[in-house]
Design an enzyme around this catalytic site. Structure first.
Site, PDB file in Angstrom:
ATOM      1  N   PRO A 167       0.871  -1.039  -0.094  1.00  0.00           N
ATOM      2  CG  PRO A 167      -0.898  -1.419   1.625  1.00  0.00           C
ATOM      3  CD  PRO A 167       0.379  -2.190   0.960  1.00  0.00           C
ATOM      4  CE1 TYR A 209       8.720   5.173   3.289  1.00  0.00           C
ATOM      5  CE2 TYR A 209       7.092   7.205   3.526  1.00  0.00           C
ATOM      6  CZ  TYR A 209       7.491   5.920   3.820  1.00  0.00           C
ATOM      7  OH  TYR A 209       6.928   5.275   5.138  1.00  0.00           O
ATOM      8  CB  ALA A 249       1.311  -0.118   6.238  1.00  0.00           C
ATOM      9  CG  HIS A 305       4.916  -2.531  10.300  1.00  0.00           C
ATOM     10  ND1 HIS A 305       6.235  -2.766  10.221  1.00  0.00           N
ATOM     11  CD2 HIS A 305       4.738  -1.467   9.281  1.00  0.00           C
ATOM     12  CE1 HIS A 305       6.876  -1.914   9.456  1.00  0.00           C
ATOM     13  NE2 HIS A 305       6.216  -1.068   8.846  1.00  0.00           N
ATOM     14  CG  ASP A 332      -0.277 -17.604   7.649  1.00  0.00           C
ATOM     15  OD1 ASP A 332       0.664 -17.687   8.106  1.00  0.00           O
ATOM     16  OD2 ASP A 332      -1.530 -17.404   7.838  1.00  0.00           O
ATOM     17  CB  SER A 338      12.031   4.718   5.489  1.00  0.00           C
ATOM     18  OG  SER A 338      11.090   3.662   5.952  1.00  0.00           O
ATOM     19  NE  ARG A 350       6.651   4.421  10.152  1.00  0.00           N
ATOM     20  CZ  ARG A 350       5.387   4.262   9.378  1.00  0.00           C
ATOM     21  NH1 ARG A 350       5.166   3.550   8.645  1.00  0.00           N
ATOM     22  NH2 ARG A 350       4.617   5.309   9.440  1.00  0.00           N
TER      23      ARG A 350
HETATM   24  C1  DQA Z   1       8.209   1.126   4.092  1.00  0.00           C
HETATM   25  C2  DQA Z   1       8.137   1.344   5.554  1.00  0.00           C
HETATM   26  C3  DQA Z   1       6.506   1.081   6.195  1.00  0.00           C
HETATM   27  O1  DQA Z   1       6.836   1.169   7.648  1.00  0.00           O
HETATM   28  C4  DQA Z   1       5.620   2.084   5.559  1.00  0.00           C
HETATM   29  O2  DQA Z   1       4.641   1.552   6.180  1.00  0.00           O
HETATM   30  C5  DQA Z   1       5.612   1.995   4.070  1.00  0.00           C
HETATM   31  C6  DQA Z   1       7.088   1.906   3.395  1.00  0.00           C
HETATM   32  C7  DQA Z   1       9.574   1.716   3.508  1.00  0.00           C
HETATM   33  O3  DQA Z   1       9.709   1.176   2.659  1.00  0.00           O
HETATM   34  O4  DQA Z   1      10.177   2.218   4.105  1.00  0.00           O
HETATM   35  O5  DQA Z   1       4.785   2.073   3.504  1.00  0.00           O
HETATM   36  O6  DQA Z   1       7.865  -0.326   3.802  1.00  0.00           O
END
Ligand code: DQA
Length: 147
Positions: free
Chosen positions: A11, A24, A78, A81, A88, A103, A112
């Protein structure tokens, strides 16, 4: 036939380059596609990069990968998490799995810090910006050669 690897994105990653660039960066998923295909070409591999905002679609693509891909690179966003369904699904896949985060999630909010996907991932790359995808592609080529 060339080996195919799936690069799956969860997402909001359709907004990469536009969304919170201070976190990002400015590069887009199209840039990621170009960089990864370049790295994959050098290893005689093909990539299929996909993005969805929907958990079920990510699960469907992971299931599809069982027959169509030698490895999976995944930035679950997201869903990292929250999603036992994604974990699965990945556990039904036999090839290497590499988890990527643009990130450095461990430097960010505590929610996170936990990743369900890390319980399956063979490697995790976080905090390298979009370069993390190309690094993952390189590592995937190595893992598939060793196999
Ligand atoms: C992410 C880090 C996640 O915590 C966040 O919800 C994202 C992007 C990243 O690429 O740094 O949507 O996966």
């Amino acid at each position: 036939m060339r080996t195919t690897i799936y690069i799956l994105n969860g997402p909001n990653l359709n907004l990469l380059g536009k969304r919170q660039p201070e976190i990002y960066g400015n590069e887009t998923l199209d840039d990621v596609q170009t960089q990864c295909q370049k790295t994959a070409n050098a290893a005689d591999m093909d990539i299929k990069l996909m993005q969805s905002n929907h958990e079920g679609q990510i699960v469907d693509w992971i299931q599809e990968a069982r027959d169509n891909a030698a490895g999976i690179i995944i930035n679950p966003a997201a869903l990292t998490h929250t999603s036992i369904a994604v974990l699965d699904a990945l556990n039904t896949f036999d090839g290497p799995v590499i988890e990527v985060h643009v990130s450095q999630i461990h430097k960010r909010e505590s929610f996170r810090h936990h990743s369900y996907v890390s319980m399956r991932a063979d490697a995790v790359i976080a905090g390298c910006g979009v370069q993390g995808y190309a690094l993952a592609t390189q590592r995937m080529a190595q893992l598939l050669t060793e196999k």
